[in-house]
Design a protein around this motif. Sequence first.
Motif, PDB file in Angstrom:
ATOM      1  N   ARG A 215      -3.713   0.649   7.138  1.00  0.00           N
ATOM      2  CA  ARG A 215      -3.865   1.549   6.001  1.00  0.00           C
ATOM      3  C   ARG A 215      -2.850   1.213   4.921  1.00  0.00           C
ATOM      4  N   ALA A 216      -1.597   0.949   5.344  1.00  0.00           N
ATOM      5  CA  ALA A 216      -0.557   0.584   4.385  1.00  0.00           C
ATOM      6  C   ALA A 216      -0.853  -0.765   3.748  1.00  0.00           C
ATOM      7  N   ALA A 217      -1.326  -1.726   4.565  1.00  0.00           N
ATOM      8  CA  ALA A 217      -1.634  -3.055   4.038  1.00  0.00           C
ATOM      9  C   ALA A 217      -2.757  -2.994   3.011  1.00  0.00           C
ATOM     10  N   TRP A 218      -3.830  -2.252   3.356  1.00  0.00           N
ATOM     11  CA  TRP A 218      -4.956  -2.122   2.422  1.00  0.00           C
ATOM     12  C   TRP A 218      -4.518  -1.418   1.147  1.00  0.00           C
ATOM     13  N   HIS A 219      -3.733  -0.374   1.307  1.00  0.00           N
ATOM     14  CA  HIS A 219      -3.289   0.384   0.144  1.00  0.00           C
ATOM     15  C   HIS A 219      -2.437  -0.493  -0.772  1.00  0.00           C
ATOM     16  N   ASN A 220      -1.574  -1.295  -0.158  1.00  0.00           N
ATOM     17  CA  ASN A 220      -0.742  -2.198  -0.956  1.00  0.00           C
ATOM     18  C   ASN A 220      -1.581  -3.260  -1.644  1.00  0.00           C
ATOM     19  N   PHE A 221      -2.575  -3.810  -0.914  1.00  0.00           N
ATOM     20  CA  PHE A 221      -3.376  -4.910  -1.433  1.00  0.00           C
ATOM     21  C   PHE A 221      -4.267  -4.462  -2.586  1.00  0.00           C
ATOM     22  N   THR A 222      -4.759  -3.242  -2.517  1.00  0.00           N
ATOM     23  CA  THR A 222      -5.680  -2.741  -3.546  1.00  0.00           C
ATOM     24  C   THR A 222      -4.958  -2.110  -4.722  1.00  0.00           C
ATOM     25  N   GLY A 223      -3.646  -2.196  -4.738  1.00  0.00           N
ATOM     26  CA  GLY A 223      -2.908  -1.726  -5.904  1.00  0.00           C
ATOM     27  C   GLY A 223      -2.370  -0.327  -5.783  1.00  0.00           C
ATOM     28  N   GLY A 224      -2.509   0.305  -4.631  1.00  0.00           N
ATOM     29  CA  GLY A 224      -1.949   1.629  -4.444  1.00  0.00           C
ATOM     30  C   GLY A 224      -0.440   1.554  -4.267  1.00  0.00           C
ATOM     31  N   GLY A 225       0.175   2.712  -4.136  1.00  0.00           N
ATOM     32  CA  GLY A 225       1.614   2.740  -3.928  1.00  0.00           C
ATOM     33  C   GLY A 225       1.982   2.163  -2.581  1.00  0.00           C
ATOM     34  N   ARG A 226       3.170   1.699  -2.476  1.00  0.00           N
ATOM     35  CA  ARG A 226       3.611   1.108  -1.220  1.00  0.00           C
ATOM     36  C   ARG A 226       3.776   2.196  -0.170  1.00  0.00           C
ATOM     37  N   GLN A 227       3.345   1.867   1.039  1.00  0.00           N
ATOM     38  CA  GLN A 227       3.385   2.829   2.115  1.00  0.00           C
ATOM     39  C   GLN A 227       4.138   2.256   3.299  1.00  0.00           C
ATOM     40  N   GLY A 228       4.572   3.156   4.155  1.00  0.00           N
ATOM     41  CA  GLY A 228       5.310   2.737   5.343  1.00  0.00           C
ATOM     42  C   GLY A 228       4.416   2.648   6.552  1.00  0.00           C
ATOM     43  N   GLY A 229       4.411   3.699   7.359  1.00  0.00           N
ATOM     44  CA  GLY A 229       3.586   3.679   8.551  1.00  0.00           C
ATOM     45  C   GLY A 229       4.230   2.952   9.699  1.00  0.00           C
ATOM     46  N   SER A 230       5.602   2.878   9.753  1.00  0.00           N
ATOM     47  CA  SER A 230       6.273   2.119  10.794  1.00  0.00           C
ATOM     48  C   SER A 230       6.766   3.044  11.894  1.00  0.00           C
ATOM     49  N   THR A 231       6.629   2.604  13.130  1.00  0.00           N
ATOM     50  CA  THR A 231       7.224   3.306  14.252  1.00  0.00           C
ATOM     51  C   THR A 231       8.703   2.939  14.329  1.00  0.00           C
ATOM     52  N   ILE A 232       9.413   3.578  15.258  1.00  0.00           N
ATOM     53  CA  ILE A 232      10.825   3.245  15.442  1.00  0.00           C
ATOM     54  C   ILE A 232      10.978   1.786  15.832  1.00  0.00           C
ATOM     55  N   ALA A 233      10.074   1.288  16.681  1.00  0.00           N
ATOM     56  CA  ALA A 233      10.137  -0.119  17.080  1.00  0.00           C
ATOM     57  C   ALA A 233       9.961  -1.030  15.875  1.00  0.00           C
ATOM     58  N   GLN A 234       9.044  -0.687  14.975  1.00  0.00           N
ATOM     59  CA  GLN A 234       8.834  -1.507  13.789  1.00  0.00           C
ATOM     60  C   GLN A 234      10.015  -1.425  12.829  1.00  0.00           C
ATOM     61  N   GLN A 235      10.572  -0.221  12.678  1.00  0.00           N
ATOM     62  CA  GLN A 235      11.729  -0.092  11.806  1.00  0.00           C
ATOM     63  C   GLN A 235      12.907  -0.906  12.337  1.00  0.00           C
ATOM     64  N   TYR A 236      13.091  -0.879  13.649  1.00  0.00           N
ATOM     65  CA  TYR A 236      14.147  -1.684  14.237  1.00  0.00           C
ATOM     66  C   TYR A 236      13.891  -3.173  14.005  1.00  0.00           C
ATOM     67  N   ALA A 237      12.615  -3.572  14.161  1.00  0.00           N
ATOM     68  CA  ALA A 237      12.257  -4.968  13.920  1.00  0.00           C
ATOM     69  C   ALA A 237      12.594  -5.374  12.486  1.00  0.00           C
ATOM     70  N   ARG A 238      12.376  -4.454  11.557  1.00  0.00           N
ATOM     71  CA  ARG A 238      12.660  -4.755  10.153  1.00  0.00           C
ATOM     72  C   ARG A 238      14.143  -5.063   9.952  1.00  0.00           C
ATOM     73  N   TYR A 239      15.005  -4.301  10.614  1.00  0.00           N
ATOM     74  CA  TYR A 239      16.437  -4.511  10.425  1.00  0.00           C
ATOM     75  C   TYR A 239      16.913  -5.797  11.080  1.00  0.00           C
ATOM     76  N   ILE A 240      16.435  -6.084  12.277  1.00  0.00           N
ATOM     77  CA  ILE A 240      16.925  -7.293  12.923  1.00  0.00           C
ATOM     78  C   ILE A 240      16.401  -8.544  12.241  1.00  0.00           C
ATOM     79  N   LEU A 241      15.267  -8.427  11.558  1.00  0.00           N
ATOM     80  CA  LEU A 241      14.737  -9.570  10.830  1.00  0.00           C
ATOM     81  C   LEU A 241      15.265  -9.642   9.401  1.00  0.00           C
ATOM     82  N   ASP A 242      16.034  -8.623   9.033  1.00  0.00           N
ATOM     83  CA  ASP A 242      16.569  -8.559   7.670  1.00  0.00           C
ATOM     84  C   ASP A 242      15.449  -8.655   6.655  1.00  0.00           C
ATOM     85  N   SER A 243      14.374  -7.921   6.919  1.00  0.00           N
ATOM     86  CA  SER A 243      13.199  -7.968   6.051  1.00  0.00           C
ATOM     87  C   SER A 243      13.049  -6.651   5.319  1.00  0.00           C
TER      88      SER A 243
END
Length: 899
Positions: A215-243
């Motif tokens: 849902r976030a990917a489609w929303h971003n791709f079609t020009g909508g506002g940026r969305q999150g939709g991340s679980t704790i595991a995904q948020q942690y992944a974001r930090y360790i990847l410095d992304s």
Amino acid sequence: MNNDAAPPPRPVVGRAWIRRARPGGPPPPGMPGPTDQAGPSEWGGRQQRRASTRGASSRPGSNERVTGRTWIAAINERIGGGRDGSGGRHRWRRQWPFGGRGGPGDAGDQAVARKAKLRNRLIASFAVFLMLAGLGLVAATYFVDSVETPDQLPLPESTTVYYSDGKTVMARLGSENRTHLAFGELNDPVKDAAVAAEDRTFWTNDGVDFSAVMRAAWHNFTGGGRQGGSTIAQQYARYILDSREVTYSRKLREAVVAWKLTDKYSKEEILGFYLNTVPFGRGAYGIEAAAQAYFGKTANKNAAPERQITVSEAAMLVANMKQPEPDPNNPIESAGYDPKRTKNEQQNANALANSTQRWGYVLDAVVEMGRLAPEERAKLVYPLETLKQYSPALAGLDLPTGLVVEHALSELAQSREFWGKSWDYIRNNGFRIITTVHKGAQDAATRASDKFAKSSPMYAQSRKYQAALVAIEPGTGRVLAYFGGHNGAGVDYAGWYRDEDGDPKGRGRYPAGSSFKVYTLAAALRDGISLRSWWDSSSPHEFPPRRVGANAVRNASTCTREYGEPNGPCTLLGSTVNSLNVPFYAVTESIGSTKVIEMARDAGIESMWTDDRTRIDFAADTDIAGQGREHFDTEVGFGQYPVTVLDHANGVATFAADGLRAQAHFVKAVLKGKDVIYGEKLPTDNQPRVLTEPQSRDLTYALSLTSAANLGNGWDTAGKTGTWQYAKSASENAHGWMVGFTTKLAAAVWVGNEKDEGPVRLRDGSKLFGANLPATIWRQFMVEATQKMALKNDASARFGHPAWTGDDSRGNVERPRKQPRDRGRGGGGGGGGGGGGGGGGSPIHSPDAVVVGFRQTTPRRLSIATSGSDLRAITAGRPPRGVIRDGRSAAPRGQHVPA
């Protein structure tokens, strides 16, 4: 119910799902297989007929070649229902990451056609999305196999610097202030608040919310506002990847890493990783650093209950995770969630409104999860009262001890254990650096030296003047106190070190004046010259070919009659007590300036600067003879060339330890967990000494006659003052020194201008001398530090008796026929280089007396024995016959025992 029935299959996620979803492979659990009524399946199977092989690819274990087009058709069929367009949600939707609702109706229905068209667009858009992101199923598989896990990507953890007790924090280092706590150490309020605020299904989900991702990917791709939709595991992944930047490829990458984390680690471990990683603002990363930064408490459940953060405080910290820092472009309107971050009232008010609302949301969520009773929730209030005001100075690097940290990092970076490692490596790897600096001694140094401290003698002086003080433990080289300036992030006035790039930094080097004569005297004693040797002290005195005419060497005081004749013959002891330049120039000329430099190096002077301020490194392999001839002249004997306060303190510490040289250092140990990574290197008692024990006693005795070193507290003390003239005016002084020691503490003090060299006048208009302001600072520090360190004035604190080593005939004049007379206790001169010098006083006794015994009592009361009975009396604590007490002789005037 059949109790023997097999348990339901485990939900398939991560790699297992991709493996089973491959074209030609077996279908995921619950997906129609080859025998389902939907007809022949494009998923392949042994019972299916082979398709045309043109343009197709073969997969192991498959009896059918499936092209990309037929595979997408299969996806289309599974998302929307059957090939006939029948709708409904498939029972395996939870296992299928792209999920979706089927559309009801028959094939001819326009609504169904519109849904099918929309579905096809979605699939095409997703394909475009994958291509734009540089990814595909092959790339996704690559990420699954190659993304590093947390054990392969160690997260930065703040390094903590401690005082010598290993408990009192001096500073916290690192780009990220982080202190790691294992999951089992985290208290329940922080765990419950984090899950409630960020991922309420954390304990039951598979690590990735695929519908939210798409849902976030489609929303971003079609020009909508940026969305999150991340679980704790995904948020942690974001930090360790410095992304941290929101990009289209990041979402897929986070999802893949989250799969991998879920496959590899337990939920408890992942939550622990997360709470030790995320930023909370105020430079704090991880819940423990945040608890300390915001409330001065801990998140460790093993601590005392009153030291742990509460439910209310945990909710506030978790609320702050939504926006850890204010928007730098609009800090007022987008103030974040820290209501005590700035002094701007409007910004704090906006932050408080944001934080209070989010705080309530978090607590309500904790109640909904069943982890907090509603009645308990109703009693909670926002923890504004216990919230600390933010102060960047809490890191400790802007305090005077900030310079200690700089020296410690420089020292470690040049050690064998950390060779080739950057300062950032040391800062961000969770080390515990235990310094040699004693908290009490450091406080005493600051109180005595800091011109901004009312307790300091510098406080009453002009702010353009500066003091520096370094104290070292004799025999170990441990730097016990270091004051190089009020601002630890500013200029170092006490020494120099190599910065992160390996370049020299600091300006703490000044002409030592007469305080450098301690090395000249030691060099003379080591060369076999006696304290009772005689030297011409007439001033001015020419030393051809260089020091003639107006350039002749001059004294600033005269030899007192106790040691010789004014402006005439004077003993080396008298020349030291009266700080005479002419005899010391002659001594240096006699033994050679190289021997003076060698003694200074051996004692602790590691660098010396030339007149043009070029640093000469006195490393062990330095050609001292060559360097001496090229850069330094005989003036080294009375302190013309600059040295650092740190080196000078280490030099006199060597003499305090009876000639045992130790390397001055700032780090006692470095620990990582329970492992000792680095330990200090201390000297051994059997190593060579710079002076023999008798020579050391003679040196200490001569320096003990300096009245400026008298502490008045019963300790045996020795010292030397020094003054150096202002280069542009022979009548003004620019630098003042006091160096000295007891057997347990050595210190050096310098006073001069903060910026460019210039004349120094005290508040009362008098000129600066080593015997006034520097000596006052030194005495205040020595008395207070001795008390704070609880040093004992026992037998080990007593100086040894003078041994009168060396050759009395090594002077440059004959011994005068008229015997000098005892006049009482000695004084110390301000000293000086060039035409400097000063001070003066009377000695304790004549160097021509035969000393049978020597005893110092309090306060600074010396007894001289001239017979065995007197020695026994002194030993018993009684004054002998014919003693010198309190600086006055009880014997008939002029009575001496010939040598």
